[in-house]
Design an enzyme around this catalytic site. Sequence first.
Site, PDB file in Angstrom:
ATOM      1  N   ASP A   1       0.858  -1.181   0.000  1.00 57.57           N
ATOM      2  CA  ASP A   1       0.000   0.000   0.000  1.00 57.57           C
ATOM      3  C   ASP A   1       0.893   1.230   0.000  1.00 57.57           C
ATOM      4  OD1 ASP A   1      -1.781   2.049   0.363  1.00 57.57           O
ATOM      5  OD2 ASP A   1      -2.762   1.185   2.136  1.00 57.57           O
TER       6      ASP A   1
ATOM      7  N   GLY B   1     -10.890   4.766 -11.985  1.00 56.78           N
ATOM      8  CA  GLY B   1     -11.663   3.927 -12.888  1.00 56.78           C
ATOM      9  C   GLY B   1     -12.275   4.792 -13.962  1.00 56.78           C
TER      10      GLY B   1
ATOM     11  N   TYR C   1     -10.948  13.620  -8.852  1.00 56.32           N
ATOM     12  CA  TYR C   1      -9.853  12.967  -9.579  1.00 56.32           C
ATOM     13  C   TYR C   1      -8.968  13.969 -10.313  1.00 56.32           C
ATOM     14  CZ  TYR C   1      -7.627   9.797 -12.963  1.00 56.32           C
ATOM     15  OH  TYR C   1      -6.719   9.109 -13.739  1.00 56.32           O
TER      16      TYR C   1
ATOM     17  N   ASN D   1      -7.627   8.659 -22.185  1.00 59.18           N
ATOM     18  CA  ASN D   1      -8.498   7.498 -22.456  1.00 59.18           C
ATOM     19  C   ASN D   1      -7.764   6.318 -23.092  1.00 59.18           C
ATOM     20  OD1 ASN D   1     -11.008   8.706 -21.574  1.00 59.18           O
ATOM     21  ND2 ASN D   1     -10.907   9.981 -23.401  1.00 59.18           N
TER      22      ASN D   1
ATOM     23  N   GLU E   1     -14.622   0.084 -15.260  1.00 59.05           N
ATOM     24  CA  GLU E   1     -14.244   0.036 -16.674  1.00 59.05           C
ATOM     25  C   GLU E   1     -14.545   1.361 -17.376  1.00 59.05           C
ATOM     26  OE1 GLU E   1     -18.453  -1.666 -16.422  1.00 59.05           O
ATOM     27  OE2 GLU E   1     -16.638  -1.571 -15.210  1.00 59.05           O
TER      28      GLU E   1
ATOM     29  N   ALA F   1     -15.162   3.547 -21.217  1.00 58.91           N
ATOM     30  CA  ALA F   1     -16.152   3.408 -22.287  1.00 58.91           C
ATOM     31  C   ALA F   1     -15.820   2.326 -23.316  1.00 58.91           C
ATOM     32  CB  ALA F   1     -16.366   4.758 -22.981  1.00 58.91           C
TER      33      ALA F   1
ATOM     34  N   GLN G   1     -21.595  12.934 -27.017  1.00 56.93           N
ATOM     35  CA  GLN G   1     -20.346  13.386 -26.405  1.00 56.93           C
ATOM     36  C   GLN G   1     -19.158  12.779 -27.153  1.00 56.93           C
ATOM     37  OE1 GLN G   1     -22.730  11.452 -25.012  1.00 56.93           O
ATOM     38  NE2 GLN G   1     -21.970  10.276 -23.256  1.00 56.93           N
TER      39      GLN G   1
ATOM     40  N   ARG H   1     -14.874  11.939 -27.716  1.00 57.60           N
ATOM     41  CA  ARG H   1     -13.627  11.576 -27.048  1.00 57.60           C
ATOM     42  C   ARG H   1     -12.621  11.090 -28.095  1.00 57.60           C
ATOM     43  NH1 ARG H   1     -16.325  13.361 -23.601  1.00 57.60           N
ATOM     44  NH2 ARG H   1     -16.626  12.697 -21.428  1.00 57.60           N
TER      45      ARG H   1
ATOM     46  N   ARG I   1     -13.794  16.062 -25.578  1.00 59.99           N
ATOM     47  CA  ARG I   1     -12.369  16.113 -25.190  1.00 59.99           C
ATOM     48  C   ARG I   1     -11.537  15.463 -26.279  1.00 59.99           C
ATOM     49  NH1 ARG I   1     -11.485  13.504 -19.735  1.00 59.99           N
ATOM     50  NH2 ARG I   1     -12.068  15.574 -18.945  1.00 59.99           N
TER      51      ARG I   1
END
Length: 332
Positions: free
Chosen positions: A57, A82, A152, A181, A194, A196, A223, A225, A289
Amino acid sequence: MKIKGHKIVVCGAGGFIGGHLVKNLVASGASSVRAIDIKPLEEWYQVFPDVENLSLDLKNKENCDQAVEWADGVFQLAADMGGMGFIENNRALCMLSVLINTHMLMASKELGVQRFLYASSACVYNGDKQISPDVVPLKEEDAYPALPEDGYGWEKLFSERMCRHFEEDFGLQCRVPRFHNVYGPHGTWDGGREKAPAAICRKVLEAKIYGNHEIEIWGDGHQTRSFMYIDDCIHGVKAIFESDIHEPINLGSSELVTINQLVDIVEEIAGVKLNRTYNLNAPRGVNGRNSDNTKIKQYLGWEPSTRLRDGMAKTYEWIESQMLVEAGRWAA
């Protein structure tokens, strides 16, 4: 600093990108590789017997000291993260990854690490620049004025600044790629973390296997990406590590698609056509994005170039094999 002949530590080695990176570092001639992840070894996506594998850890400083002793270089990929469904509902957990980055930087400085690579994210970018699906590709300077993804993205941006100041104040050489991504085989494809590409492959496969020709899409499907195949990611992250790039830099594909187009691609690979429903209340992230690759082309003379259709075919094939294994276990 070159990877070949040096002692390298990979944090987050039990995860998707980390597993691929460990495999490649061994093949690239690193003199030794230490692989570290918080998960028990049996839960790692890939395990290699010719490296030192440790379950630690890294939020604890003592474990970070153990992780980097004798290391020449560190790839710090470890984080609690995630897909959008996870990071929008676990903001505090995502923020706590700052403990990993703080303690890893401190340990690296104290124990004489020569080079430290921190894996950042496109989630650092100002949300006001990602309102339209017809997004202008994001340049590195678009991270400021700061308005990153809540939780995040703020943690990632803060940790980028720590890397900058550890280099300026203490001389620790830092490199910071901003991942856009990443997808491919040997990654999360179910369970809620998971992303996209894997989620859509799984949903299309479920529809095909069970004969229910419907698919739920998060958001309105418009949208946009870009998605970077894992082989491009590994090539880029190694090149950035070995480079003289002292500023955060985009590492992503510039091939922009809508989520509907991504579903089209997977349907074509699977040979099916599904009825689509749209869950407008589900986590969806920003509206648009894409990665501006001007700087990485200037620095490295290269950019990620794997066609989305080609990478998705490999990803679909691997997820299908995993689902068939799972089905076999249930049958047994």
